[in-house]
Scaffold this active site. Structure first.
Site, PDB file in Angstrom:
ATOM      1  N   GLU A 152     -22.702 -28.138  17.469  1.00 12.31           N
ATOM      2  CA  GLU A 152     -22.530 -29.535  17.043  1.00 12.31           C
ATOM      3  C   GLU A 152     -21.325 -30.216  17.674  1.00 12.31           C
ATOM      4  OE1 GLU A 152     -21.990 -26.860  15.179  1.00 12.31           O
ATOM      5  OE2 GLU A 152     -20.482 -27.175  13.609  1.00 12.31           O
TER       6      GLU A 152
ATOM      7  N   CYS B   9     -23.106 -20.448  12.817  1.00 12.74           N
ATOM      8  CA  CYS B   9     -21.910 -19.690  12.431  1.00 12.74           C
ATOM      9  C   CYS B   9     -22.163 -18.888  11.143  1.00 12.74           C
ATOM     10  CB  CYS B   9     -20.700 -20.606  12.340  1.00 12.74           C
ATOM     11  SG  CYS B   9     -19.180 -19.677  12.612  1.00 12.74           S
TER      12      CYS B   9
ATOM     13  N   HIS C 170     -20.594 -23.107  17.516  1.00 14.79           N
ATOM     14  CA  HIS C 170     -20.814 -24.415  16.892  1.00 14.79           C
ATOM     15  C   HIS C 170     -21.341 -25.423  17.917  1.00 14.79           C
ATOM     16  CE1 HIS C 170     -19.028 -23.742  12.913  1.00 14.79           C
ATOM     17  NE2 HIS C 170     -18.266 -22.864  13.545  1.00 14.79           N
TER      18      HIS C 170
HETATM   19  N1  GLN Z   1     -16.559 -17.367   7.444  1.00 15.44           N
HETATM   20  C1  GLN Z   1     -17.206 -16.967   8.655  1.00 15.44           C
HETATM   21  C2  GLN Z   1     -16.228 -16.327   9.640  1.00 15.44           C
HETATM   22  O1  GLN Z   1     -15.043 -16.548   9.575  1.00 15.44           O
HETATM   23  C3  GLN Z   1     -17.946 -18.115   9.294  1.00 15.44           C
HETATM   24  C4  GLN Z   1     -17.048 -19.194   9.794  1.00 15.44           C
HETATM   25  C5  GLN Z   1     -17.781 -20.466  10.134  1.00 15.44           C
HETATM   26  O2  GLN Z   1     -18.918 -20.666   9.700  1.00 15.44           O
HETATM   27  N2  GLN Z   1     -17.149 -21.351  10.865  1.00 15.44           N
HETATM   28  O3  GLN Z   1     -16.633 -15.640  10.520  1.00 15.44           O
END
Ligand code: GLN
Length: 547
Positions: free
Chosen positions: A511, A383, A509
């Site tokens: 995970e 992410c 994600h």
């Molecule tokens: N801050 C980033 C976004 O909103 C990444 C978010 C995250 O890592 N979950 O895109």
């Protein structure tokens, strides 16, 4: 009326006793006895969901397939069982009140005075029924907080009424409590348990089973005492000893204490043989690793035990899948800014940069990724980890000086990470990100495709910002490839650097989809790459650093 049986799990004495783990373990044991199980958690806070809460306050926000932002205990439910989990499985006080207030505004209460009893408790009972269904044998509902808290009272009252509604024979109350060992007295103490059960009984709930968290074995005489004072059958006073080694031992220890049999007897459930061999094998390989690797997790909230809970669990799962003990080195990305990547990261076998929000520590992540890329250390970005990889590559390989994400610098000259149009006007914070499961097409011959062994995958998202695909060609020409794309080809979901031994960064994600008996393919491939790195000489690293 429901055909399902219901188990309610409450906690007493102190918080953080591991009600989530215990509930997940109960679910697992029943599921492995062939029963169809559902799990659900009530959280007594007023936030509608934990999505807007700081990781420091609440730990990780766990995202479900349907995009619900939930409590991290739901992660335990998914890791321990195969029960389908959706947004109905995590209900907060805020959400209950939101529904009640909406109904009141629509005039649905027909002029009555709206009150905690019966309106709020009815809403809670409906939330329990929503998870039950004809084919569901057992619904396990965990009540967050500690018995005696003002906040949890409506939930406790609702589960008391619930037994009246569906018949006591269909309901089982499990109370999780602490039996501390007092060094000064040289013995364990049962009084806090007695008090906490008295608290429950005052509200009208007599627990059927007591699970006693303890550091030391509880002698039979003390169990008898607890049983007598708490009005619980002696066989139903279960010891749950602290597990230093792994949380995945908890169900086995409950099994050894016959918890599953007690539940089955008390709820008159069909008794089938328990299938647990694969779990035992998993624990065996966890205890007997052949290799060891050190993985640096460089993030913003690493000092908080639970902020990256699923990441740490997934690394462990991947270790099990590779017969490898994974030693995790948690590093604050701000420390990288102060002390330098080389000093803090030298000698690690893999580097992971997880998700996060806000500017603090971002430059440290960029430095970390540069170090991983230049030294050939296996790198996994998740992410924000992908977004920082893109920023790093833009600045140092594509020649876009000062490239940034518009999250950190609104008017950056090279917005290589930016908001999608549909996110531009969004002002409300709760539940408005790109959330939940989305399909992704993998490019033939990529590391991702090799890891998954598939061409279409589904993964869970939680972010607003995206790789700016206007720059895609420039990146590709400079050596960073998009190897996972949304079905319409518009969104970049995975990037890789084929020149590097293992450099994979994903916008989703992974995970949230790893289990101890089914490690996530990308985590597994990452740890495999780290094992190889550990075995092979550090040629690349040394030469690069010498330059
Ligand atoms: N801050 C980033 C976004 O909103 C990444 C978010 C995250 O890592 N979950 O895109």
């Amino acid at each position: 009326m429901t055909l399902s049986k219901h188990i309610f799990v409450t906690g007493g004495v102190v918080s953080s006793l591991g009600k989530g783990l215990t509930s997940a373990s109960v679910g697992m044991l029943l599921e492995r006895r062939g029963l169809n199980v559902r799990l659900q958690k009530f959280d007594p806070y007023i936030n509608v969901d934990p999505g807007t809460m700081s990781p420091y306050q609440h730990g990780e926000v766990y995202v479900l397939e349907d995009g619900a932002e939930t409590d991290l205990d739901l992660g335990h439910y998914e890791r321990f069982t195969n029960a389908p989990i959706n947004r109905n499985c995590n209900i907060t006080t805020g959400r209950v009140y939101q529904r009640v207030i909406d109904k009141e505004r629509r005039g649905e209460y027909l002029g009555s005075t709206v009150q905690v009893i019966p309106h709020v408790t009815d809403e809670i009972k409906q939330a329990i029924q929503r998870v039950a269904a004809d084919d569901v044998d057992v619904v396990i509902t965990e009540i967050g907080g500690t018995v005696g808290d003002i906040e949890s009272l409506p939930f406790i009252e609702a589960i008391r009424q619930f037994a009246l509604d569906v018949g006591k024979e269909n309901v089982l109350y499990i109370h999780l409590t602490l039996v501390p060992f007092l060094k000064a007295a040289g013995e364990i103490k049962t009084k806090p348990t007695q008090h906490s059960v008295r608290e429950l009984r005052q509200i009208g709930i007599q627990p059927d089973v007591l699970i006693c968290r303890t550091e030391r074995p509880i002698p039979e005489t003390e169990k008898e005492k607890i049983a007598l004072f708490c009005n619980v059958e002696k066989g139903a006073v279960i010891e749950e000893r602290d597990k230093d080694f792994s949380i995945y031992e908890v169900p086995i220890s409950l099994l050894e204490n016959h918890l599953d049999q007690i539940i089955i007897r008390k709820l008159h459930l069909p008794s089938r043989h328990i299938e647990i061999d694969d779990w035992q094998e998993m624990l065996h390989s966890l205890r007997n690793p052949e290799h060891e690797v050190t993985i640096a997790v460089v993030g913003k909230y690493v000092k908080h035990k639970d902020a990256y809970k699923s990441i740490y669990e997934s690394l462990d799962h991947a270790g099990i899948g590779n017969s490898t003990q994974v030693v995790i080195r948690r590093i604050e990305s701000e420390e990288i800014e102060q002390e330098g990547a080389d000093r803090l990261l030298r000698g690690v076998d893999g580097i992971l940069v997880p998700g996060g929000f806000g500017t603090r520590g971002v430059e440290g992540k960029v430095q970390t990724i540069r170090f991983a890329r230049e030294t050939g250390i296996p790198f996994f970005g998740i992410c924000l980890g992908l977004q920082c990889s893109v920023i790093e590559y833009a600045r140092h390989m594509v020649g876009l000086d000062g490239a940034n994400s518009t999250e950190f610098e609104k008017s950056t000259e090279h917005p290589v990470v930016c908001l999608l149009e549909e996110q531009q006007g969004v002002t409300r914070l709760g539940g408005t990100m790109r959330l939940g499961s989305y399909p992704c097409h993998l490019v033939d011959g990529s590391l991702a495709q090799a890891a998954y062994g598939a061409s279409i995958i589904h993964e869970r998202h939680r972010h607003r910002y995206e790789f700016n695909s206007e720059y895609l060609e420039k990146f590709s020409a400079a050596g960073m490839k998009a190897t996972g794309l949304s079905p319409d080809g518009q969104l970049v979901e995975i990037v890789e650097v084929p020149e590097h031994p293992w450099f994979v960064a994903v916008q989703f994600h992974p995970e949230f989809k790893s289990k101890p008996i089914a490690p996530h393919p990308l985590f597994k491939a990452f740890i495999r790459a780290a094992v190889q790195r550990r075995r092979s000489p550090r040629g690349v690293e040394e030469t690069q650093l010498a330059q």
